[in-house]
Design a protein around this motif. Sequence first.
Motif, PDB file in Angstrom:
ATOM      1  N   ASP A 204      -2.905   5.429   8.038  1.00 54.74           N
ATOM      2  CA  ASP A 204      -2.365   6.583   7.312  1.00 54.74           C
ATOM      3  C   ASP A 204      -0.899   6.873   7.630  1.00 54.74           C
ATOM      4  O   ASP A 204      -0.369   7.895   7.214  1.00 54.74           O
TER       5      ASP A 204
ATOM      6  N   HIS B 103       0.813  -1.213   0.000  1.00 51.39           N
ATOM      7  CA  HIS B 103       0.000   0.000   0.000  1.00 51.39           C
ATOM      8  C   HIS B 103       0.848   1.266   0.000  1.00 51.39           C
ATOM      9  O   HIS B 103       0.523   2.239  -0.690  1.00 51.39           O
ATOM     10  N   ALA B 104       1.916   1.285   0.802  1.00 46.93           N
ATOM     11  CA  ALA B 104       2.739   2.489   0.882  1.00 46.93           C
ATOM     12  C   ALA B 104       3.324   2.839  -0.481  1.00 46.93           C
ATOM     13  O   ALA B 104       3.471   4.028  -0.819  1.00 46.93           O
TER      14      ALA B 104
ATOM     15  N   SER C 179      -6.031   5.535   2.252  1.00 49.28           N
ATOM     16  CA  SER C 179      -5.882   6.078   3.603  1.00 49.28           C
ATOM     17  C   SER C 179      -7.220   6.342   4.281  1.00 49.28           C
ATOM     18  O   SER C 179      -7.244   6.807   5.413  1.00 49.28           O
TER      19      SER C 179
ATOM     20  N   LYS D 172       0.365   4.053  -2.960  1.00 47.08           N
ATOM     21  CA  LYS D 172      -0.236   5.338  -2.584  1.00 47.08           C
ATOM     22  C   LYS D 172       0.386   6.498  -3.357  1.00 47.08           C
ATOM     23  O   LYS D 172      -0.239   7.542  -3.538  1.00 47.08           O
ATOM     24  N   GLN D 173       1.617   6.314  -3.799  1.00 46.18           N
ATOM     25  CA  GLN D 173       2.311   7.373  -4.515  1.00 46.18           C
ATOM     26  C   GLN D 173       1.904   7.455  -5.991  1.00 46.18           C
ATOM     27  O   GLN D 173       2.360   8.346  -6.707  1.00 46.18           O
ATOM     28  N   THR D 174       1.032   6.536  -6.446  1.00 48.99           N
ATOM     29  CA  THR D 174       0.640   6.529  -7.849  1.00 48.99           C
ATOM     30  C   THR D 174      -0.124   7.799  -8.229  1.00 48.99           C
ATOM     31  O   THR D 174       0.180   8.457  -9.228  1.00 48.99           O
ATOM     32  N   CYS D 175      -1.116   8.157  -7.434  1.00 48.62           N
ATOM     33  CA  CYS D 175      -1.907   9.358  -7.705  1.00 48.62           C
ATOM     34  C   CYS D 175      -2.639   9.765  -6.427  1.00 48.62           C
ATOM     35  O   CYS D 175      -2.713   9.000  -5.455  1.00 48.62           O
ATOM     36  N   LYS D 176      -3.208  10.966  -6.447  1.00 51.89           N
ATOM     37  CA  LYS D 176      -3.892  11.485  -5.266  1.00 51.89           C
ATOM     38  C   LYS D 176      -5.130  10.655  -4.922  1.00 51.89           C
ATOM     39  O   LYS D 176      -5.440  10.455  -3.738  1.00 51.89           O
TER      40      LYS D 176
ATOM     41  N   TRP E 298      -5.706   7.450  -5.381  1.00 52.27           N
ATOM     42  CA  TRP E 298      -5.323   6.198  -4.732  1.00 52.27           C
ATOM     43  C   TRP E 298      -4.885   6.461  -3.289  1.00 52.27           C
ATOM     44  O   TRP E 298      -5.227   5.702  -2.386  1.00 52.27           O
ATOM     45  N   ASN E 299      -4.112   7.499  -3.088  1.00 51.99           N
ATOM     46  CA  ASN E 299      -3.663   7.838  -1.739  1.00 51.99           C
ATOM     47  C   ASN E 299      -4.850   8.157  -0.838  1.00 51.99           C
ATOM     48  O   ASN E 299      -4.898   7.749   0.326  1.00 51.99           O
ATOM     49  N   ARG E 300      -5.839   8.896  -1.395  1.00 51.96           N
ATOM     50  CA  ARG E 300      -7.009   9.262  -0.599  1.00 51.96           C
ATOM     51  C   ARG E 300      -7.815   8.026  -0.216  1.00 51.96           C
ATOM     52  O   ARG E 300      -8.235   7.876   0.929  1.00 51.96           O
TER      53      ARG E 300
END
Length: 433
Positions: A174, A48-49, A63, A52-56, A58-60
């Motif tokens: 998160d 997941h970590a 988390s 999460k950096q792929t796009c906003k 995915w991160n949203r």
Amino acid sequence: MIDTTPESPPGARQPPSTAREQQSLTLIPGLPNDVGSLILSMVPYSHHARIKQTCKSWNRVLSSKPFFSTFLHRRRNHLLCIFPQDPSIASPFLFDPQNHAWCPLPPMPCNPQVYGLCNFAAVPLGHHLYVLGGSLFGIGSFLAITISLPLLPWLFPSDHHSPSFATFRLSLRDFTWRPRAPMLSPRGSFACAVVPRSGQILVAGGGSRHTMFAAAGTRIRAAERYDARRDRWYPIEGLPGFRAGCVGFVSGGGREFWAMGGYGASRTISGVFPVDEYYRDAAVMELDGDGGWREIGDMWGDGERVRAGKIVVVENDDDDKSDYPGVYMLDGDEILRYDMSTNRWLCESRVPRKAPYNSSFGVVVVNGELYVLTHLCIVDMTETRRSRQHRRAGTLYIQIYNPKKKTWRSLVTKSPFSYPIDINTTVLSSICL
């Protein structure tokens, strides 16, 4: 599953800014967000970590509380957590044995007034990881050798170290650290156990001993409990005697808190070399009764030397009807099992492959199995402190013992650390999400 942006009526024209906003909130182009979130929930937690950096979007989603709750209901993730050094300086890592994947965790908040935290406890409670206490150095504990070199005091720490009150909590949803209420008594190298049914953490004993000065340090007998819901510590009756370096666990269906092993008083050899006097017994607190302690007698036979190995506890699974967990000790390459009915340590097994170059093993319980860790590539730690140019720290070799099947298997993985780690002082923990 996950709240999605409501769709506009068919044929309605959207402003360019709104169209771009909806496109940025789309998880996977061409698929509804419910389907996209379902696909993301199939990705193991250890990845997941990274994703999460792929796009906003995915991160949203990754988390968010709804997604995390749904993800935890879909699968169980048994993870190993490694704290190689002071977690405010060196990032800890999670290891997923099933997927052979490493996940870096953020460093703990740094206090510029202290450094060198060690001998702390790291315990899971829910989807959080708590770091409690420890022993550390303060700025005032450095030798005041300044002359003309302003940085020289940082090179010569004295033997004055102190225990810590601090409590920190890491959210595994998160990846944020938050300070929690400090303990009532500062301590390191203490007995610690979690009571999941009540959301509490119990601690007892401990002292100020630091890994750099293994023969020094204080001892205490104070005990307390932490209520995670109220974020508050409460005092409970202290141990019968001063005890540090002990291991804690809960047994009897959550009715008993055990503090086992450790050391109390010390003596000297030839009046010069200090030696610890290790306890031959354990102390047990009745949690449902008056909260008093009772002492368990000598766990070693007549003439048998006291073992001071690393003790770990295998909690009962859903199929096991026993109220008492399995307690194991790793002493050298020998594994002992504690038999509560006879109050004796019995030989259980031996580690198939010995640690190279007389190095030490680390041991932790993951999903009901004993994980015995060592480095196959050993580098002189003093040389490492002088040179930071090591690009690869070798291979982490894990030998896994199943107490029910009495079988061994092994697992090899590359170490994620950019420096060799000292398994003997590394803090190991496990968590099940």
